[in-house]
Design an enzyme around this catalytic site. Structure first.
Site, mmCIF file in Angstrom:
data_model
loop_
_atom_site.group_PDB
_atom_site.id
_atom_site.type_symbol
_atom_site.label_atom_id
_atom_site.label_comp_id
_atom_site.label_asym_id
_atom_site.label_seq_id
_atom_site.Cartn_x
_atom_site.Cartn_y
_atom_site.Cartn_z
ATOM 1 N N SER A 144 0.865 -1.184 0.000
ATOM 2 C CA SER A 144 0.000 0.000 0.000
ATOM 3 C C SER A 144 0.902 1.234 0.000
ATOM 4 O O SER A 144 2.103 1.123 0.294
ATOM 5 C CB SER A 144 -0.845 -0.016 1.283
ATOM 6 O OG SER A 144 -1.462 1.228 1.518
ATOM 7 N N TYR A 157 -1.834 -1.051 10.565
ATOM 8 C CA TYR A 157 -1.960 -1.225 9.114
ATOM 9 C C TYR A 157 -0.668 -0.777 8.428
ATOM 10 O O TYR A 157 -0.128 -1.475 7.564
ATOM 11 C CB TYR A 157 -3.166 -0.428 8.606
ATOM 12 C CG TYR A 157 -3.473 -0.638 7.131
ATOM 13 C CD1 TYR A 157 -4.224 -1.728 6.702
ATOM 14 C CD2 TYR A 157 -3.007 0.254 6.172
ATOM 15 C CE1 TYR A 157 -4.513 -1.917 5.357
ATOM 16 C CE2 TYR A 157 -3.280 0.073 4.821
ATOM 17 C CZ TYR A 157 -4.038 -1.018 4.427
ATOM 18 O OH TYR A 157 -4.304 -1.206 3.076
#
Ligand code: NAP
Length: 253
Positions: A144, A157
């Protein structure tokens, strides 16, 4: 198509929704056989059935990627049904709960790391063993923009996605002489159920996300699928150990 051994089968985790589903469609449209993997039986089966209608081999496999026994059985089941894999997209992931580092609970932290980092590692380990035995393969892990920069409010995350890039680089070096390439893709904001959940948790979330993207819009899952397809193709034959941002310019600043 993909390598001198004419790779034609890909395993995709989290294929029942969002980016994974769009990537399954992309490979299917190129004539690949696709093993669609998801923990959500209903989504996964529906996605596989939609593709199978066109005649190509697309099969659903239920698996929780954070479960060691599930992942071990997965590679055996896929090999038995589809004859093995030439490529893999380790894409399954969760966003978890939002909150600053000081507010993040241990449960939330563990859950995110279990799926996003341990899950990618478990799949990667099984796939690498399989590919080393057959003498070729290509793997793309889903990181990401959060794997490249810090982001307040989602510490676990961010840590999980940074970890995915570390795993990717290490595996790429370990297997570079075995005709196995390992890369990561780093999506920006992409229109999926996950992003929708994230944006709807704050008022004006969508507008803020659009403003964050230098291109001024949210990306489409198909734009990630295109990048994954390229990374899995022979066009990327000299690319390994790379973390490719597909992020509308987010990490350029
Ligand atoms: P999504 O629409 O929520 O799809 C994720 C899929 O993975 C769902 O079908 C989900 O099933 C499945 N999954 C979750 N945990 C799993 C597990 N333990 N085992 C097997 N399958 C599991 O999300 P997405 O946006 O397409 O995200 C795909 C990947 O892209 C993730 O790794 C995410 O972190 C990454 N990413 C997304 C964005 C974005 O803006 N969308 C940006 C950067 C990176 P359930 O529905 O049951 O949870």
């Amino acid at each position: 198509m993909t390598n001198p051994h004419d790779a034609r089968t890909i395993l995709i985790t989290g294929a029942g929704s969002g980016i994974g589903k769009a990537t399954a469609e992309r490979f299917h449209n190129e004539g690949w056989s696709v093993a669609l993997v998801d923990r959500d039986e209903e989504h996964g089966r529906r996605a596989a059935e939609a593709l199978s209608r066109d005649g190509a081999t697309c099969a659903f496999f239920r698996c929780d990627v954070s479960d060691e026994a599930d992942v071990a059985a997965l590679l055996e089941d896929v090999t038995a049904e589809l004859g093995g894999i030439d490529a893999a997209f380790n894409n399954a992931g969760i966003e978890g709960e939002q909150g600053a580092t000081t507010e993040c609970t241990a449960d939330n932290f563990d859950r995110i790391i279990a799926v996003n980092l341990r899950g990618v590692w478990l799949c990667l380990r099984a796939e690498l063993k399989h590919m080393a035995q057959q003498g070729h393969g290509v793997i793309v892990n889903c990181s990401s923009v959060a794997g490249l920069i810090g982001m307040p409010g989602i510490p676990a995350y961010v840590a999980s996605k940074h970890g995915v890039i570390g795993l990717t680089r290490t595996a790429a070096l370990e297997h570079a002489r075995q005709n196995i390439r390992v890369n990561a893709v780093c999506p920006g904001a992409i229109e999926t159920p996950m992003l929708e959940r994230y944006m709807s948790s704050t008022e004006g979330g969508r507008e803020a996300m659009e403003a964050t993207e230098p291109v001024g819009r949210i990306g489409h899952p198909e734009e990630i699928a295109d990048a994954v397809f390229w990374l899995c193709s022979d066009r990327a034959s000299f690319v390994t150990g790379h973390a490719l941002p597909v992020d509308g310019g987010w990490t350029a600043g």
